[in-house]
Motif scaffolding. Structure first.
Motif, PDB file in Angstrom:
ATOM      1  N   SER A  34       0.722  -1.237  -0.183  1.00  0.00           N
ATOM      2  CA  SER A  34      -0.232   0.204   0.157  1.00  0.00           C
ATOM      3  C   SER A  34       1.002   1.259  -0.002  1.00  0.00           C
ATOM      4  CB  SER A  34      -1.229  -0.006   1.093  1.00  0.00           C
ATOM      5  OG  SER A  34      -0.551   0.136   2.504  1.00  0.00           O
ATOM      6  N   ARG A  35       0.404   2.160  -0.636  1.00  0.00           N
ATOM      7  CA  ARG A  35       1.201   3.966  -0.472  1.00  0.00           C
ATOM      8  C   ARG A  35       0.502   4.579   0.234  1.00  0.00           C
ATOM      9  NH1 ARG A  35      -0.180   2.171  -6.048  1.00  0.00           N
ATOM     10  NH2 ARG A  35      -1.541   3.862  -5.645  1.00  0.00           N
ATOM     11  N   ARG A  36       1.498   5.575   0.497  1.00  0.00           N
ATOM     12  CA  ARG A  36       0.580   7.375   1.244  1.00  0.00           C
ATOM     13  C   ARG A  36      -0.640   7.717   0.961  1.00  0.00           C
ATOM     14  NH1 ARG A  36       6.560   9.117   3.216  1.00  0.00           N
ATOM     15  NH2 ARG A  36       6.435   7.986   4.902  1.00  0.00           N
ATOM     16  N   ALA A  37      -0.930   7.225  -0.559  1.00  0.00           N
ATOM     17  CA  ALA A  37      -1.817   7.697  -1.838  1.00  0.00           C
ATOM     18  C   ALA A  37      -3.424   6.936  -0.726  1.00  0.00           C
ATOM     19  CB  ALA A  37      -2.040   7.883  -2.584  1.00  0.00           C
ATOM     20  N   ASP A  38      -3.147   5.870  -0.144  1.00  0.00           N
ATOM     21  CA  ASP A  38      -4.366   4.986  -0.698  1.00  0.00           C
ATOM     22  C   ASP A  38      -4.625   5.318   1.150  1.00  0.00           C
ATOM     23  OD1 ASP A  38      -3.435   3.307  -2.227  1.00  0.00           O
ATOM     24  OD2 ASP A  38      -2.196   1.758  -1.162  1.00  0.00           O
ATOM     25  N   SER A  39      -4.499   6.029   1.823  1.00  0.00           N
ATOM     26  CA  SER A  39      -4.547   6.786   2.743  1.00  0.00           C
ATOM     27  C   SER A  39      -6.136   7.046   2.960  1.00  0.00           C
ATOM     28  CB  SER A  39      -3.351   7.018   3.672  1.00  0.00           C
ATOM     29  OG  SER A  39      -2.710   6.425   4.150  1.00  0.00           O
ATOM     30  N   VAL A  40      -5.673   7.602   1.820  1.00  0.00           N
ATOM     31  CA  VAL A  40      -6.690   9.133   1.569  1.00  0.00           C
ATOM     32  C   VAL A  40      -8.552   7.896   0.950  1.00  0.00           C
ATOM     33  CG1 VAL A  40      -7.993  10.765  -0.816  1.00  0.00           C
ATOM     34  CG2 VAL A  40      -5.862  10.748   0.785  1.00  0.00           C
ATOM     35  N   LEU A  97      -4.194   5.739   8.832  1.00  0.00           N
ATOM     36  CA  LEU A  97      -2.971   6.503   9.907  1.00  0.00           C
ATOM     37  C   LEU A  97      -1.313   5.991   9.409  1.00  0.00           C
ATOM     38  CD1 LEU A  97      -3.108   9.443  11.893  1.00  0.00           C
ATOM     39  CD2 LEU A  97      -2.623   7.554  13.655  1.00  0.00           C
ATOM     40  N   PHE A  98      -1.645   4.688   9.996  1.00  0.00           N
ATOM     41  CA  PHE A  98      -0.472   3.941   9.705  1.00  0.00           C
ATOM     42  C   PHE A  98       0.678   4.039   8.678  1.00  0.00           C
ATOM     43  CE2 PHE A  98      -1.389   1.223  14.203  1.00  0.00           C
ATOM     44  CZ  PHE A  98      -0.744   1.654  14.834  1.00  0.00           C
ATOM     45  N   ASN A  99      -0.667   4.539   7.652  1.00  0.00           N
ATOM     46  CA  ASN A  99      -0.062   4.256   5.978  1.00  0.00           C
ATOM     47  C   ASN A  99       1.184   5.503   5.396  1.00  0.00           C
ATOM     48  OD1 ASN A  99      -0.351   2.076   4.111  1.00  0.00           O
ATOM     49  ND2 ASN A  99      -1.675   3.457   2.930  1.00  0.00           N
TER      50      ASN A  99
END
Length: 134
Positions: A34-40, A97-99
């Motif tokens: 997973s990427r940081r953008a997946d957090s959105v 949050l963790f991502n």
């Protein structure tokens, strides 16, 4: 509260369905990387799941909203289902949050699936047994 049980169940059912579909979609899309953008996307899933509950509660008459604190005592199945949905939503929020901090983990997101499965079982059990007003 008895006249408004159907409205509360309908809002909760919609929220659980959105959360379940969104969580499974996030697990499939994120896979192992997973990427940081997946957090959105996780936060958007949460917002979409909370919306039916908020709309349902806001549309209740004032006297019914005033009796919502009595819900855990009077409607145990509804309370248990809402609690399980809240646990799943908390797992999705923690994953988001963790991502952001450390991308690549999917452990909190995977924990949301059993909570949603249990919430689905309580909902189905209530329908089958006809106890959705208890």
């Amino acid at each position: 509260m008895s006249g408004y049980d159907a409205r509360l169940w309908r809002g909760l059912d919609r929220a659980l369905l959105i959360l379940a579909v969104g969580t499974v979609a996030l697990l499939i899309a994120a896979g192992g990387s997973s990427r940081r953008a997946d957090s959105v996307l996780g936060l958007l899933t949460l917002a979409a799941a909370v919306l039916p509950v908020v709309v349902t509660v806001v549309r209740l008459p004032a006297h019914a909203r005033a009796k919502l604190p009595e819900l855990p005592r009077r409607r145990r199945l509804l309370t248990i289902t809402a609690f399980l949905g809240a646990c799943a939503a908390a797992c999705v929020a923690l994953w988001s949050l963790f991502n952001v901090v450390a991308p690549g983990t999917s452990a909190p997101l995977a924990l949301a699936v059993p909570a949603l499965a249990l919430a689905g079982i309580t909902t189905a059990g209530g329908r089958v047994l006809g106890r959705r007003n208890r």
